[in-house]
Design a protein around this motif. Structure first.
Motif, PDB file in Angstrom:
ATOM      1  N   PHE A 142       0.892  -1.266  -0.094  1.00 13.28           N
ATOM      2  CA  PHE A 142      -0.128  -0.062   0.241  1.00 13.28           C
ATOM      3  C   PHE A 142       1.002   1.324  -0.083  1.00 13.28           C
ATOM      4  CE2 PHE A 142      -3.241  -3.048   0.877  1.00 13.28           C
ATOM      5  CZ  PHE A 142      -4.318  -2.522   0.270  1.00 13.28           C
ATOM      6  N   GLU A 143       1.973   1.293   0.616  1.00 12.16           N
ATOM      7  CA  GLU A 143       2.836   2.328   0.493  1.00 12.16           C
ATOM      8  C   GLU A 143       3.296   2.664  -0.927  1.00 12.16           C
ATOM      9  OE1 GLU A 143       5.656   1.002   4.013  1.00 12.16           O
ATOM     10  OE2 GLU A 143       5.915   3.188   3.993  1.00 12.16           O
ATOM     11  N   MET A 145       1.748   1.838  -3.360  1.00 14.04           N
ATOM     12  CA  MET A 145       0.580   2.191  -4.196  1.00 14.04           C
ATOM     13  C   MET A 145       0.357   3.810  -4.059  1.00 14.04           C
ATOM     14  SD  MET A 145      -2.299  -0.798  -3.874  1.00 14.04           S
ATOM     15  CE  MET A 145      -1.508  -2.088  -2.920  1.00 14.04           C
ATOM     16  N   VAL A 146       0.377   4.203  -2.782  1.00 14.99           N
ATOM     17  CA  VAL A 146       0.250   5.425  -2.489  1.00 14.99           C
ATOM     18  C   VAL A 146       1.044   6.428  -3.473  1.00 14.99           C
ATOM     19  CG1 VAL A 146       0.667   7.356  -0.719  1.00 14.99           C
ATOM     20  CG2 VAL A 146      -0.717   5.213  -0.228  1.00 14.99           C
ATOM     21  N   LEU A 154      -5.665   1.998  -6.387  1.00 13.69           N
ATOM     22  CA  LEU A 154      -5.474   1.584  -4.925  1.00 13.69           C
ATOM     23  C   LEU A 154      -6.727   0.516  -4.534  1.00 13.69           C
ATOM     24  CD1 LEU A 154      -3.594   4.124  -2.832  1.00 13.69           C
ATOM     25  CD2 LEU A 154      -4.617   2.035  -1.848  1.00 13.69           C
TER      26      LEU A 154
END
Lengths: 346, 346
Positions: A142-143, A145-146, A154
């Motif tokens: 997720f980091e 993707m951010v 996301l």
């Protein structure tokens, strides 16, 4: 045994065998960039984390899911060879992180002993570390993707992650249930396997700003490809259409796992073999002889070829979904991958 | 024993006792909305998921982390009473989901038997289900964050999640290490506990579009508050400054967990009690008598009051960080919460 009888009649004698190599070749440079990203982002100042992550990540596997992300991004930009793939590369690495995290947790949950030809991580570093490093890789996904600033991509991968977890729980509660209906089984593998294939392809398309029609076609391709792959895997576990057994054949049976070929065979031998299935699957008592007998019943009732037929239909649906894409080498390679998903078990 | 001696001298006799009630009262309506969101989003068509989730979520706890998100959002919009809190409410629910997921995994990892006054979920539904439902809640947190369309808040909570996982692994590998230095211990609790407090507050500020100075102040408040809470918890486990033991006192010692009071006591009895610590912590042999003795040493060497002193310093730093915020009831309630973090152990 006569060499001529070694291969049973093919479920789809006219199906092209396809291959996964065409796609791997096309994506070689992009996948090297994805690998570099994976290696870079699995680092941590806590020493055991990169050690354990490397153990499972570098064992590799086919990297099929990030390959799908790249292929989706490339085929959606076939007319823009200079399209910016930065986001798609990061999304591809995220997809592999999510996949690796689920493998780590799966192996703990199933008590599996091997993964990608190596000793499973939890047997080396313990279940606790495997669970936590899985959590780390998931968070890292997720980091990454951010960083792409693509909230839609996301959302696709967040939703896929929650679908996967629900599929895992559903499978866990129904894993040894001989009364599982085909619909529920398909629901499980859609969630556990096909959803990430779908999300991998969809997020790749979104990552390069593809139009809705293309994006939805690539999602559909991924979903159907994932189902074809899983069903062919299920068939391979009982030898597929070949009489020779692959190296991991029998794993599902040994774990008492209910899959499509088994479900079909149970239904087709109802009233005759109930005691056998009850003892080996519900009762958890399984010998090597039992596997031989299960395989005889599964092949003999046509359950393997019916499973491969179903896989073939999903592969065809995957190829059909590609129809809206412009012709080109990426599209052709995706078509060959769909054929390969099934033919490797035939 | 004389009633007068029941309470040991306070580490900070001048510290206001503070409370958590003022904040809970102010946030009552917002927290009801957060609770409704939590209940709604933990649903799944896989029956065991909402069952297990409800078991841990409805046991409640103090909901301190989502409360921080709300308090940060409200105090940053003290001059805009009609500010839109939709995003902040969703972020608050996400924070609680992340926290709950880590609790589920923690209890599996530590083999804990109780959580929030109830039997731990993994003892009822099994470790496998606990791991997978944790994964589900974690994924759900990200789905909820995506809905806010606030990529910055998402980045804050994604990073916090990866920091937490790394802190957990670090603690796991050093949990029984008597040579742990204070700096490493603080690094562990910063990552495991304080980071989510910090991210909870920071994301609340970001969710209402607070300016960088306010956002960073609220992050700093959360981080210092988290450290104060954890150190006070560590002290409470040995009875805090009171001679009466709380209901969970002794848990850390019984699990052989190395915390600040223990580390200080080990250092302060070096050469005298090495064999005792070695047997009980490294050797994993602990009786109730050992706990009494450990507590005597820990209190007697001043390790408890030194831990509370440190907690007090972090609480003061938390209050100082609030300096840039406009005065008002939310700010006052956050100040009282910081005092309460420490005084409950005094």
């Amino acid at each position: 045994m006569d060499a001529v009888t070694l291969t049973a009649p093919r479920a789809h004698p006219t199906r092209d065998r396809g291959d996964a190599e065409a796609l791997a070749r096309l994506a070689k440079v992009d996948m090297a960039a994805v690998d570099a990203l994976i290696l870079d982002r699995m680092q941590s100042s806590v020493p055991v984390i990169p050690l354990l992550a490397e153990h499972i990540v570098s064992a590799g596997g086919k990297r099929l899911r990030p390959l799908l992300t790249i292929a989706a991004a490339r085929s959606a930009t076939a007319d823009r060879p200079d399209a910016d793939l930065t986001a798609a590369l990061k999304l591809a690495a995220s997809v592999e992180f999510i996949h690796t995290a689920t493998l780590l947790h799966d192996d703990v949950v199933d008590g599996s002993e091997r993964r990608r030809g190596k000793v499973a991580a939890h047997l080396i570093w313990g279940s606790a570390t495997s669970v936590l490093v899985g959590d780390f890789l998931f968070a890292r996904a997720f980091e990454l993707m951010v960083e792409t600033d693509q909230i839609r991509a996301l959302g696709i991968l967040a939703q896929a992650s929650s679908v996967i977890a629900q599929g895992e729980v559903l499978q866990l509660t129904r894993a040894h249930d001989l009364n599982l209906d085909q619909e529920t089984y398909l629901r499980i593998i859609s969630a556990k396997t096909a959803e990430l294939f779908a999300a991998a392809a969809e997020s790749g398309a979104v990552g390069v700003g593809a139009d809705p029609k293309t994006t939805s076609a690539l999602r559909s391709y991924g979903l159907n490809l994932g189902l074809a792959f899983q069903l062919a895997d299920d068939a391979l576990d009982y030898g597929g259409s070949s009489e020779a057994l692959g190296k991991n054949a029998g794993d599902d049976f040994r774990e008492g796992k209910v899959t499509m070929p088994l479900l079909l065979a149970v239904a087709r031998t109802r009233g005759r073999e109930d005691a056998f299935w009850d003892r080996t699957i519900n009762g958890n008592q399984r010998t090597d002889d039992d596997f031989r007998r299960a395989r005889e019943l599964i092949v003999g009732t046509g359950a393997v070829s019916a499973t491969l037929d179903a896989a073939g239909e999903y592969a065809d649906a995957a190829k059909t979904a590609l129809g809206v894409l412009p012709n080109g080498e990426w599209k052709a390679a995706l078509e060959r991958l769909a054929d390969f998903a099934v033919s490797r078990a035939s």
